[in-house]
Design a protein around this motif. Structure first.
Motif, short mmCIF file in Angstrom:
data_model
loop_
_atom_site.label_atom_id
_atom_site.label_comp_id
_atom_site.label_asym_id
_atom_site.label_seq_id
_atom_site.Cartn_x
_atom_site.Cartn_y
_atom_site.Cartn_z
N MET A 1 0.84 -1.17 0.00
CA MET A 1 0.00 0.00 0.00
C MET A 1 0.88 1.23 0.00
O MET A 1 1.89 1.30 0.69
CB MET A 1 -0.91 -0.01 1.23
CG MET A 1 -1.78 1.22 1.30
SD MET A 1 -2.88 1.26 2.70
CE MET A 1 -4.01 0.00 2.25
N ASN A 3 1.80 4.95 0.99
CA ASN A 3 1.57 5.82 2.14
C ASN A 3 2.06 7.23 1.82
O ASN A 3 3.20 7.57 2.14
CB ASN A 3 2.29 5.28 3.38
CG ASN A 3 1.75 3.96 3.82
OD1 ASN A 3 0.55 3.80 3.98
ND2 ASN A 3 2.62 2.99 4.02
N HIS A 44 -10.05 -9.11 0.10
CA HIS A 44 -9.47 -7.79 -0.14
C HIS A 44 -10.52 -6.73 -0.43
O HIS A 44 -10.20 -5.68 -1.00
CB HIS A 44 -8.47 -7.88 -1.29
CG HIS A 44 -7.30 -8.74 -0.97
ND1 HIS A 44 -6.34 -8.39 -0.04
CD2 HIS A 44 -6.93 -9.96 -1.43
CE1 HIS A 44 -5.44 -9.35 0.05
NE2 HIS A 44 -5.78 -10.31 -0.77
N SER A 45 -11.74 -6.95 -0.02
CA SER A 45 -12.81 -6.00 -0.32
C SER A 45 -12.55 -4.61 0.27
O SER A 45 -12.89 -3.61 -0.34
CB SER A 45 -14.16 -6.54 0.15
OG SER A 45 -14.17 -6.69 1.55
N ASP A 46 -11.92 -4.55 1.44
CA ASP A 46 -11.60 -3.25 2.04
C ASP A 46 -10.65 -2.46 1.15
O ASP A 46 -10.81 -1.26 0.94
CB ASP A 46 -10.98 -3.41 3.42
CG ASP A 46 -11.97 -3.92 4.46
OD1 ASP A 46 -13.20 -3.82 4.21
OD2 ASP A 46 -11.53 -4.41 5.51
N TYR A 47 -9.64 -3.15 0.60
CA TYR A 47 -8.67 -2.48 -0.27
C TYR A 47 -9.30 -2.08 -1.59
O TYR A 47 -8.99 -1.02 -2.14
CB TYR A 47 -7.46 -3.38 -0.49
CG TYR A 47 -6.73 -3.68 0.79
CD1 TYR A 47 -6.02 -2.70 1.46
CD2 TYR A 47 -6.78 -4.95 1.35
CE1 TYR A 47 -5.38 -2.96 2.66
CE2 TYR A 47 -6.13 -5.23 2.53
CZ TYR A 47 -5.43 -4.23 3.18
OH TYR A 47 -4.80 -4.49 4.36
N SER A 49 -12.40 -1.25 -1.98
CA SER A 49 -13.22 -0.07 -1.65
C SER A 49 -12.35 1.18 -1.54
O SER A 49 -12.72 2.24 -2.03
CB SER A 49 -13.97 -0.29 -0.34
OG SER A 49 -14.90 -1.30 -0.48
N MET A 50 -11.20 1.05 -0.90
CA MET A 50 -10.29 2.20 -0.78
C MET A 50 -9.84 2.67 -2.16
O MET A 50 -9.75 3.87 -2.42
CB MET A 50 -9.09 1.85 0.09
CG MET A 50 -9.47 1.74 1.54
SD MET A 50 -8.19 1.33 2.77
CE MET A 50 -6.73 1.00 1.91
N TRP A 51 -9.57 1.73 -3.06
CA TRP A 51 -9.16 2.08 -4.42
C TRP A 51 -10.30 2.78 -5.16
O TRP A 51 -10.09 3.78 -5.83
CB TRP A 51 -8.70 0.85 -5.17
CG TRP A 51 -8.39 1.15 -6.60
CD1 TRP A 51 -9.14 0.82 -7.69
CD2 TRP A 51 -7.25 1.84 -7.11
NE1 TRP A 51 -8.54 1.28 -8.83
CE2 TRP A 51 -7.37 1.91 -8.50
CE3 TRP A 51 -6.14 2.43 -6.49
CZ2 TRP A 51 -6.43 2.54 -9.31
CZ3 TRP A 51 -5.20 3.05 -7.30
CH2 TRP A 51 -5.35 3.09 -8.69
N ARG A 54 -10.55 6.38 -4.13
CA ARG A 54 -9.26 7.05 -4.09
C ARG A 54 -9.33 8.54 -4.38
O ARG A 54 -8.56 9.32 -3.84
CB ARG A 54 -8.28 6.38 -5.04
CG ARG A 54 -8.64 6.51 -6.51
CD ARG A 54 -7.78 5.60 -7.37
NE ARG A 54 -8.12 5.69 -8.76
CZ ARG A 54 -9.12 5.05 -9.34
NH1 ARG A 54 -9.89 4.24 -8.62
NH2 ARG A 54 -9.37 5.17 -10.63
#
Length: 76
Positions: A1, A3, A44-47, A49-51, A54
Motif C-alpha cells: 500500500m 503511504n 481484499h474487499s476493504d482495499y 473499496s479504498m481504491w 481514491r
C-alpha cells in the motif's frame, strides 16, 4: 500500500511525523501461491473499496513555505 503521508514533501506539503507502519519481516514471508480455497474478492474487499474511493483521499495539508530546519520535530 502506498503511504503518501511518508513522502508528503514531494507534493510540496509540510512533512509531519507519520504513524508507525507494520514492516515486520514475517509479512514478507507470506506465500499464498497455489492456494485456491479463499475468495480473494471478499478477502481484499476493504482495499478494493479504498481504491474505488481514491479520488476522495487526496493528500491535502499545510503548504511547505520554507526548508525544514534541523530542529524541526520531523527532523528530530
Amino acid at each position: 500500500m502506498y503511504n503518501p503521508d511518508r513522502v508528503i514533501r514531494q507534493f510540496g506539503l509540510k512533512q509531519r511525523i507519520p504513524p508507525l507502519t507494520n514492516t515486520s519481516k514475517e509479512l514478507h514471508k507470506i506465500d499464498l501461491r497455489g492456494k485456491t480455497d479463499k475468495d480473494w474478492s471478499a478477502e481484499h474487499s476493504d482495499y478494493v473499496s479504498m481504491w474505488t474511493e481514491r479520488a476522495s483521499n487526496i493528500a491535502n495539508d499545510e503548504l511547505l513555505e520554507e526548508l525544514i530546519g534541523f530542529y524541526d520535530s520531523y527532523m528530530v
